[in-house]
Design a protein around this motif. Structure first.
Motif, PDB file in Angstrom:
ATOM      1  N   UNK A  15      43.170  47.857  44.655  1.00 26.08           N
ATOM      2  CA  UNK A  15      44.645  47.475  44.992  1.00 26.08           C
ATOM      3  C   UNK A  15      45.283  46.880  46.355  1.00 26.08           C
ATOM      4  N   UNK A  16      44.287  47.256  47.195  1.00 30.29           N
ATOM      5  CA  UNK A  16      44.632  46.494  48.585  1.00 30.29           C
ATOM      6  C   UNK A  16      43.724  45.483  49.147  1.00 30.29           C
ATOM      7  N   UNK A  17      43.090  44.974  47.905  1.00 31.05           N
ATOM      8  CA  UNK A  17      42.100  43.612  48.314  1.00 31.05           C
ATOM      9  C   UNK A  17      42.947  42.595  48.868  1.00 31.05           C
ATOM     10  N   UNK A  18      42.579  41.967  49.843  1.00 29.99           N
ATOM     11  CA  UNK A  18      42.995  40.854  50.212  1.00 29.99           C
ATOM     12  C   UNK A  18      42.410  39.415  50.243  1.00 29.99           C
ATOM     13  N   UNK A  19      40.851  39.844  50.397  1.00 33.48           N
ATOM     14  CA  UNK A  19      39.816  38.594  50.439  1.00 33.48           C
ATOM     15  C   UNK A  19      38.779  39.144  49.191  1.00 33.48           C
ATOM     16  N   UNK A  20      38.361  38.056  48.545  1.00 34.37           N
ATOM     17  CA  UNK A  20      37.440  38.570  47.540  1.00 34.37           C
ATOM     18  C   UNK A  20      36.472  36.950  47.411  1.00 34.37           C
ATOM     19  N   UNK A  21      35.385  36.971  48.306  1.00 38.25           N
ATOM     20  CA  UNK A  21      34.609  35.813  48.098  1.00 38.25           C
ATOM     21  C   UNK A  21      33.430  36.012  47.402  1.00 38.25           C
ATOM     22  N   UNK A  22      33.164  35.291  46.452  1.00 40.37           N
ATOM     23  CA  UNK A  22      31.866  35.326  45.667  1.00 40.37           C
ATOM     24  C   UNK A  22      31.317  34.106  45.542  1.00 40.37           C
ATOM     25  N   UNK A  23      31.598  33.065  46.036  1.00 39.30           N
ATOM     26  CA  UNK A  23      30.914  31.768  45.946  1.00 39.30           C
ATOM     27  C   UNK A  23      29.371  31.523  46.036  1.00 39.30           C
ATOM     28  N   UNK A  24      28.798  30.660  45.417  1.00 41.25           N
ATOM     29  CA  UNK A  24      27.525  30.483  45.621  1.00 41.25           C
ATOM     30  C   UNK A  24      26.581  31.604  45.255  1.00 41.25           C
ATOM     31  N   UNK A  25      26.722  32.201  44.066  1.00 40.90           N
ATOM     32  CA  UNK A  25      26.012  32.979  43.446  1.00 40.90           C
ATOM     33  C   UNK A  25      25.539  32.685  42.148  1.00 40.90           C
ATOM     34  N   UNK A  26      25.142  33.849  41.315  1.00 39.36           N
ATOM     35  CA  UNK A  26      24.868  33.306  39.881  1.00 39.36           C
ATOM     36  C   UNK A  26      25.722  34.073  38.834  1.00 39.36           C
ATOM     37  N   UNK A  27      27.035  34.344  39.188  1.00 32.89           N
ATOM     38  CA  UNK A  27      27.727  35.144  38.104  1.00 32.89           C
ATOM     39  C   UNK A  27      27.931  34.282  36.981  1.00 32.89           C
ATOM     40  N   UNK A  28      28.007  34.963  35.814  1.00 26.66           N
ATOM     41  CA  UNK A  28      28.180  34.296  34.338  1.00 26.66           C
ATOM     42  C   UNK A  28      29.381  35.167  33.949  1.00 26.66           C
ATOM     43  N   UNK A  29      29.734  34.433  32.640  1.00 23.77           N
ATOM     44  CA  UNK A  29      30.707  35.204  32.014  1.00 23.77           C
ATOM     45  C   UNK A  29      32.163  34.709  32.323  1.00 23.77           C
ATOM     46  N   UNK A  30      33.279  35.700  31.973  1.00 22.56           N
ATOM     47  CA  UNK A  30      34.626  35.203  32.014  1.00 22.56           C
ATOM     48  C   UNK A  30      35.115  35.909  33.169  1.00 22.56           C
TER      49      UNK A  30
END
Length: 669
Positions: free
Chosen positions: A161-176
């Motif tokens: 609940x305190x998260x300001x930054x979430x960087x997940x680009x350039x991986x192999x994540x799938x789904x919704x």
């Protein structure tokens, strides 16, 4: 022999201190885990000063708080293997391992309950994101970009609940990502994965670049989702949302009953019907389409040509469409009898032009502020100026206006935007300034946040802070009898010239604030003592606003809802900066204050802390405890030992500077 004997107590004391130091190092509970990490990961011995006989708090990349490792920054060191040993550093608050070669899945991180910043980008991690991340409830920044993570992005991240930054680009994540909802997010990116489905409304305010290279995503900011694929016989169509790239004219057949025609038979039937169409019928259809298109094109051509010819007859050529003109709401030349026509008043050394030149000038709107709208005007001779219309100004009388303009027009300093001329008439009041081509500090800090943005580096920020301080100090000390103030210090009023030097603009206009504009409003730069009456501006209230400006430079956060356009506009969030900074510093973790974009620069932490201390002094609730602008100039220039400007050689007050003109305020005497 007495002298050697007298050295024994001193030598004994030295040995005791050394033993105590070694004992303290050996009892550091994190030493064993750090040495295990070095043994497994540092095959090239990049961490040469990591030695089991030395206090780990003195090692490179290691920072301690109360004899426990609280910050570990080991970037671009070609470290390999697993980070499993680091999961035992239970007091770790910052972990940055960017640009290394760590591989394998992430271990269980649930022991790192104190972790607030986690940067693991540009490694070779793989596997799913561990469920243990949800236990890091204090996490502010999470960067797992440019790795090989796969699987779904866990919905349990919503618990951070305190998260300001979430960087997940350039991986192999799938789904919704439809279930993702983290209201506190300011910096978000999942581009370059294999995600699909609809983008949730909670993330729709982020730019297209945050979702790019995910062909299966749809919804704002992409195209709206075309529909739901509901045919259970098609692979991967179990209620999945169609790709935004799917042509809209490709219908999906849904069976209305169990006795419907089988797909293969339906396809054959359609094929047979198409085969029955004769070549002559096809030619007739094509010719008919061509004829219809020709008629429509002719009608459109006639319509637009008639409008164009009419404009040309009225003397309104196509040049009007090339660029916007400055359009005044009321003419400066009314036909009422007895009206006194205004005139352009120029200051010494300024190239003169007439009001008609401004009216003919091509222009673009630069922005709208509390006192009117600013335009960039290009005159016929190629000269470029900035024109501010004081449409919302509360001007009492012509004489008062002209006297005040004479004072402002005499202010000349390398860190001020010079007032070149002004125009006064009953229905129109214009100010003409030098044009600053490199925009404002606001845009440099908050504009175009996201991938591809060029961050504002620390050296430039410090240079801008020093330049703005010099300009404000000049205003405060240029005319002691008037005690001039700026009255509206904010990042949109700090402009940059061709050389990148900070120039303070819009100074002295607070005198013309209308009664409605002076009422308290949501302005994060406003000093607390102005809450009851916004017109009681002082030089100490200017210092408070400048302190908020420094905090904005340090944190990258926007302090004003008025100037940022409200929350969720993508400018790094809107907060009460002084209060937020004080609350973080009270927790003895000053590093969390600083802008994430400054984390990439080395050996600047002491300088950032020094500027932070200056900013906190400026934003003291008590005006008497705030330093003067002349002192602030010296304090900022001493942070990096920059060359002190000739106008600020004295230590006590900038008012003694030889650069001050003695007749600066002569017009008011």
């Amino acid at each position: 022999m007495a002298k050697p004997t007298s050295l024994i107590p001193h030598f004994t004391f030295f040995l005791l201190c050394l033993c105590f130091h070694l004992l303290q190092a050996s009892t550091n509970p994190d030493l064993e885990h750090l040495m295990q990490f070095k043994t497994e990961s540092d095959k090239a011995n990049k961490l040469a000063d990591w030695n089991s006989t030395i206090d780990p708090c003195t090692w490179s990349g290691v920072f301690c708080l109360k004899n426990r490792v609280s910050r570990l920054v080991l970037e671009n060191l070609d470290l390999h293997g697993s980070i499993q040993p680091l999961t035992s550093l239970t007091q770790l608050r910052v972990l940055s391992l960017k640009r290394n070669s760590f591989s394998g899945p992430l271990p269980d991180l649930s022991n790192l309950k104190a972790l607030k910043l986690l940067f693991l980008s540009r490694n070779n991690f793989s596997g799913n994101v561990p469920a243990s991340l949800q236990s890091l409830f204090r996490l502010y920044r999470l960067d797992l970009s440019y790795n090989g993570f796969s699987g779904n992005i866990p919905a349990t991240l919503n618990r951070l609940t305190h998260l300001l930054t979430l960087r997940l680009e350039e991986n192999r994540f799938t789904g919704s990502i439809a279930g993702m909802n983290i209201p506190t997010l300011q910096d978000f990116n999942v581009s370059g994965n294999q995600l699909s489905g609809e983008i949730p409304k909670s993330l729709s305010s982020f730019p297209v670049s945050a979702f790019a290279q995910n062909s299966g995503l749809c919804g704002s900011p992409f195209q709206t989702c075309k529909g739901i694929v509901s045919d259970p016989t098609r692979p991967g169509s179990d209620g999945a949302i169609a790709s935004p790239l799917m042509p809209e004219n490709k219908p999906t057949t849904v069976s209305s009953s169990p006795s419907s025609i089988p797909p293969n038979k339906a396809a054959n039937s359609t094929h047979n019907k198409a085969a029955k169409i004769s070549p002559l019928a096809l030619i007739a259809i094509i010719l008919g389409d061509v004829l219809v298109l020709s008629i429509v094109s002719l009608l459109l051509y006639c319509y637009f040509w008639r409008n164009y010819a009419g404009r040309m007859r009225d003397g309104k050529g196509s040049k009007l469409h090339e660029t916007e003109k400055i359009v005044y709401s009321s003419s400066p030349y009314p036909n009422q009898p007895g009206f006194e026509r205004g005139r352009m008043v120029f200051f010494e050394g300024v190239k003169r032009f007439e009001l008609e030149d401004l009216l003919r000038a091509s222009a673009e709107m630069l922005g709208k502020g509390g006192f009117g709208t600013a335009y960039k005007a290009v005159l016929d001779d190629g000269n470029v100026v900035a024109v501010k219309r004081l449409k919302d100004a509360n001007v009492v009388g012509k004489r008062d206006f002209e006297q005040h303009m004479e004072v402002l027009g005499r202010l000349r300093h390398p860190n001020l935007v010079s007032l070149k001329a002004y125009y006064f008439a009953r229905e129109e009041k214009l100010l003409v300034y030098d044009y600053m081509p490199n925009g404002s500090l606001f845009w440099l800090l908050h504009g175009n946040r996201g991938p591809g943005r060029t961050p504002l580096d620390w050296t430039t920020r410090l240079k801008i802070a020093a330049g703005a301080a010099r300009g404000l100090a000049f205003i405060h000390n240029s005319c002691k009898s008037l005690k001039l103030t700026h009255g509206n210090i904010k990042s949109t009023n700090i402009l940059l010239d061709k050389a990148g030097n900070a120039r303070v603009s819009d100074f002295g206009l607070s005198l013309f604030a209308s009664p409605t504009a002076s009422a308290p409003r949501s302005n994060g730069y406003r000093a607390p003592e102005l809450s009851s009456d916004g017109r009681k501006l002082t030089q100490k209230s200017d210092v408070y606003s400048f302190g908020v400006l420094l905090l904005e430079l340090l944190t990258g956060k926007c302090p004003s809802i008025v100037d940022c356009g409200g929350p969720g506009t993508g400018y790094g969030g809107v907060v009460d900066l002084p209060r937020w900074v004080q609350s973080v510093v009270r927790e003895e973790w000053t590093a969390e204050v600083f802008d994430l974009e400054l984390m990439r620069y080395k050996d600047i932490e002491e300088e950032m802390v020094a500027l932070l201390q200056i900013a906190m002094a400026c934003t003291s609730p008590s005006p008497d405890q705030r330093p003067r602008m002349g002192h602030l100039v010296k304090m900022i220039e001493e942070i990096r030992g920059v060359e002190v400007s000739p106008c600020h050689e004295t230590l006590e007050s900038v008012s003694d500077s030889p650069c001050m003109s003695e007749d600066t305020c002569g017009a008011s005497q």
